[in-house]
Design a protein around this motif. Structure first.
Motif, PDB file in Angstrom:
ATOM      1  N   UNK A  93       6.354   4.467   8.172  1.00 10.77           N
ATOM      2  CA  UNK A  93       6.392   3.783   6.872  1.00 10.77           C
ATOM      3  C   UNK A  93       4.843   3.346   6.971  1.00 10.77           C
ATOM      4  N   UNK A  94       3.752   4.221   6.272  1.00  9.34           N
ATOM      5  CA  UNK A  94       2.190   3.841   6.518  1.00  9.34           C
ATOM      6  C   UNK A  94       1.881   3.172   5.315  1.00  9.34           C
ATOM      7  N   UNK A  95       1.276   2.027   5.444  1.00  3.48           N
ATOM      8  CA  UNK A  95       0.605   0.959   4.356  1.00  3.48           C
ATOM      9  C   UNK A  95      -0.636   1.358   4.320  1.00  3.48           C
ATOM     10  N   UNK A  96      -1.030   2.175   3.085  1.00  4.43           N
ATOM     11  CA  UNK A  96      -2.241   2.403   2.631  1.00  4.43           C
ATOM     12  C   UNK A  96      -2.829   1.382   1.491  1.00  4.43           C
ATOM     13  N   UNK A  97      -3.455   0.346   1.771  1.00  6.02           N
ATOM     14  CA  UNK A  97      -3.717  -0.797   0.920  1.00  6.02           C
ATOM     15  C   UNK A  97      -4.929  -0.528  -0.222  1.00  6.02           C
ATOM     16  N   UNK A  98      -5.822   0.502   0.157  1.00  3.20           N
ATOM     17  CA  UNK A  98      -6.895   0.773  -0.666  1.00  3.20           C
ATOM     18  C   UNK A  98      -7.607   1.894  -0.046  1.00  3.20           C
ATOM     19  N   UNK A  99      -8.574   2.439  -0.939  1.00  2.00           N
ATOM     20  CA  UNK A  99      -9.351   3.496  -0.606  1.00  2.00           C
ATOM     21  C   UNK A  99     -10.867   3.456  -0.283  1.00  2.00           C
ATOM     22  N   UNK A 100     -11.554   2.878  -1.362  1.00  2.00           N
ATOM     23  CA  UNK A 100     -13.022   2.305  -0.810  1.00  2.00           C
ATOM     24  C   UNK A 100     -12.970   1.293   0.228  1.00  2.00           C
ATOM     25  N   UNK A 101     -13.808   1.732   1.124  1.00  3.71           N
ATOM     26  CA  UNK A 101     -13.898   0.763   2.282  1.00  3.71           C
ATOM     27  C   UNK A 101     -14.270  -0.612   2.063  1.00  3.71           C
ATOM     28  N   UNK A 102     -15.261  -0.854   1.118  1.00  2.00           N
ATOM     29  CA  UNK A 102     -15.835  -2.437   0.837  1.00  2.00           C
ATOM     30  C   UNK A 102     -14.561  -2.945   0.121  1.00  2.00           C
TER      31      UNK A 102
END
Length: 281
Positions: A164-173
């Motif tokens: 279960x992989x948590x991807x919180x956001x896309x843009x690094x900043x």
């Protein structure tokens, strides 16, 4: 599955992962902490909860570890940031706790999920506990932000049934502002899981004003679709169930006035993932 559980302080069982638990491991000497992390013979757990239907396939037992290097602005369990807030538990005791549920889990086609906190902060303990569950014939899942994924060998990765992989956001900043950490290692771990063809469920928290914009949702959707091993995406609406913990821990909570996303916003986000050929809920 057993019925009601005892949630007294020091008990592994909890009625909800939203219980506030602090300072339960303060009595453990620092030398013992270092030894535990190195060997995996002892870990620090916030709690065990039973009957979960949202942490992997079927009905599941979930162990919540203490300790996390991320500082997500919307975290509903900030008491799991500090490892010593958890209960010090030997691998033998944790395994015995899990053994109570093995027959029910197999009958209901459920399993065991190790979550947190971030379980890979205690990676040796995590590997041993997941291995013990697998040896009982129980389906195992690891809920992780992936940042410390390189701590796992390929053989250890391959022994885990589901991530279960948590991807919180896309843009690094923006990800850095949201979590306090870079998302590069997470994305690299996702690619590694894809290369090894390990099943993944992506978890994405939809937070109004922070992660509900089109570039964020579309970026994560395109990335997840490109991997080829993502079986489903769970769009998790932001909530305020953990807000009281921030106050009791004396932490500044900047999302006090943020409302949960409207149902149509959640439906829109699911639609973005579905447009990339992914199953989204």
């Amino acid at each position: 599955m057993p019925g009601d559980v005892d949630s007294a302080p020091g008990s592994l069982a909890a009625k909800s992962p939203f219980e506030l638990r602090v300072n339960l491991g303060d009595s453990v000497p620092e030398s013992d902490v270092r030894s535990a992390l190195a060997t995996g013979e002892m870990g620090f757990l916030h709690s065990f909860t039973t009957g979960s239907a949202v942490d992997g396939p079927g009905i599941r037992v979930v162990a919540w570890t203490a300790g996390c290097m991320w500082r997500c602005l919307y975290c509903h369990n900030p008491d799991t940031w500090t490892m010593r807030n958890g209960i010090p538990v030997t691998i033998a005791r944790a395994t015995e706790e899990l053994r109570k549920y093995r027959h029910g889990l197999r009958t209901m086609k459920g399993g065991f999920t190790l979550s947190g906190g971030e379980p890979l902060m205690q990676h040796r303990f995590a590997v041993k506990l997941l291995g013990a569950a697998s040896a009982m014939g129980i389906h195992v899942a690891l809920d992780t932000n992936g940042y410390l994924g390189d701590r796992l060998t390929d053989a250890e990765v391959d022994a885990i049934d589901l991530f279960l992989l948590d991807l919180k956001g896309w843009d690094p900043e923006r990800h850095l502002r949201l979590t306090g950490m870079d998302n590069g290692p997470t994305l690299q771990f996702a690619r590694r899981l894809a290369a090894r063809r390990r099943p993944v469920w992506v978890r994405f928290v939809l937070v109004p004003g922070l992660s509900d914009d089109e570039p964020t949702v579309s970026g994560i959707a395109r990335f997840a679709a490109s991997l080829g091993n993502v079986e489903r995406v769970d769009v998790l609406p932001f909530h305020q169930m953990g807000r009281y913990k921030w106050a009791q821990l004396g932490l500044e909570y900047t999302l006090d006035h943020v409302e949960p996303p409207a149902p149509e916003s959640v439906e829109w986000a699911c639609g973005v993932f579905k447009s990339e050929g992914l199953r989204a809920y």
